[in-house]
Design an enzyme around this catalytic site. Structure first.
Site, mmCIF file in Angstrom:
data_model
loop_
_atom_site.group_PDB
_atom_site.id
_atom_site.type_symbol
_atom_site.label_atom_id
_atom_site.label_comp_id
_atom_site.label_asym_id
_atom_site.label_seq_id
_atom_site.Cartn_x
_atom_site.Cartn_y
_atom_site.Cartn_z
ATOM 1 N N ASP B 7 -57.788 20.275 2.471
ATOM 2 C CA ASP B 7 -57.992 21.486 3.266
ATOM 3 C C ASP B 7 -57.068 22.617 2.783
ATOM 4 O OD1 ASP B 7 -58.831 23.060 5.441
ATOM 5 O OD2 ASP B 7 -57.208 22.296 6.704
ATOM 6 N N ASP B 9 -56.263 25.962 4.952
ATOM 7 C CA ASP B 9 -55.467 26.541 6.042
ATOM 8 C C ASP B 9 -54.730 25.447 6.809
ATOM 9 O OD1 ASP B 9 -56.519 28.956 5.308
ATOM 10 O OD2 ASP B 9 -58.073 28.940 6.853
#
Lengths: 171, 171
Positions: B7, B9
């Site tokens: 991922d 963020d």
């Protein structure tokens, strides 16, 4: 619910027609599909690489006949994802999303995937015009006929020539 | 080679710090991690939804400590994909790609995926700070500790508090 991964360029968006139109505007020469059978787009249209970096190329591509109606029906019966290998052309990302919002307004942002390699895609069915994507995929595959793949043997894939035919197989 | 979906963020990009900085600039109030434990970012920072639509928010987010070095080592030993659920914020797509190019120049465009739902991701390992993504995933999961998930039970996931710890588990 089965999941379908559906390509954009050459499946929903008629990039061949867009290349041909832009080539015609620049050169005055109209290349028909049979003139470019078996050629990659970059081979068929010498300025193709310039076109794909020009604002508007993806935003204004024509929609492939019948795709909207069949897509809407598929969207009711399957978990539909649009999977576009758009990462090579970063400026195309907002254009492609706007194009989808305009022509396929029933799709949500949750259903859109922009990637580089499609190796990462987990789905049951894939509709694509490129062998490099279909060959990596372990589920059911539909090869959408396009001038660049027209002369190639189908391999393990089911070739479809229209969205009506896609509907016939999947609806 | 095992595939890792990582991922952006809250794992590579320190969006919590970015929210906190922007909130401080606007209000004069500095919210520390412990002030927002267990709160979604939209709850912790009332103007968060405005910030994420403001040009520069994603482009200028700080990099999480240690991520670059460990990512570079992971990239040699695994098939690494960056998978960001960025489709909700279309204007962020070019910013996120530029951010990756700047801070993780060893990654190629083939390794980047921008999506909505992560249900479509096929990989062996996922590193993410959101249960909604990890819970859908059938492989090995590392939960990257962030203020919003800090108070929640780990569930079936391995919680990691730093990139050093990620390296300890995977290298």
């Amino acid at each position: 619910m089965e999941r379908i991964a559906i390509d954009m360029d050459g499946v929903l968006a008629d990039v061949y027609a867009q290349f041909s139109d832009w080539h015609y505007k620049v050169t005055g020469i109209r290349k028909r599909p049979e003139d470019v059978y078996g050629l990659k787009e970059m081979e068929a249209f010498p300025d193709a690489r310039k076109y794909v970096y020009t604002p508007g190329f993806f935003r204004n591509a024509p929609v492939i006949e019948g795709s909207r109606e069949i897509m809407e029906a598929l969207n009711d019966r399957y978990e539909v994802f649009i999977v576009s290998a758009a990462m090579e052309f970063p400026q195309s990302l907002p254009e492609k999303q706007q194009w989808l919002n305009e022509h396929f307004p029933f799709l949500t942002w949750q259903q859109i995937v922009f990637c580089g390699s499609k190796a990462i895609v987990k789905a049951d069915i894939m509709i694509d015009d490129h062998f490099k994507n279909l060959d990596l995929f372990s589920g059911r595959t539909l090869l959408f006929d396009q001038p660049h793949n027209h002369l190639a043997p189908d391999g393990n894939h089911q070739r479809v020539f229209s969205w009506k035919e896609v509907g016939g197989f999947l609806l």
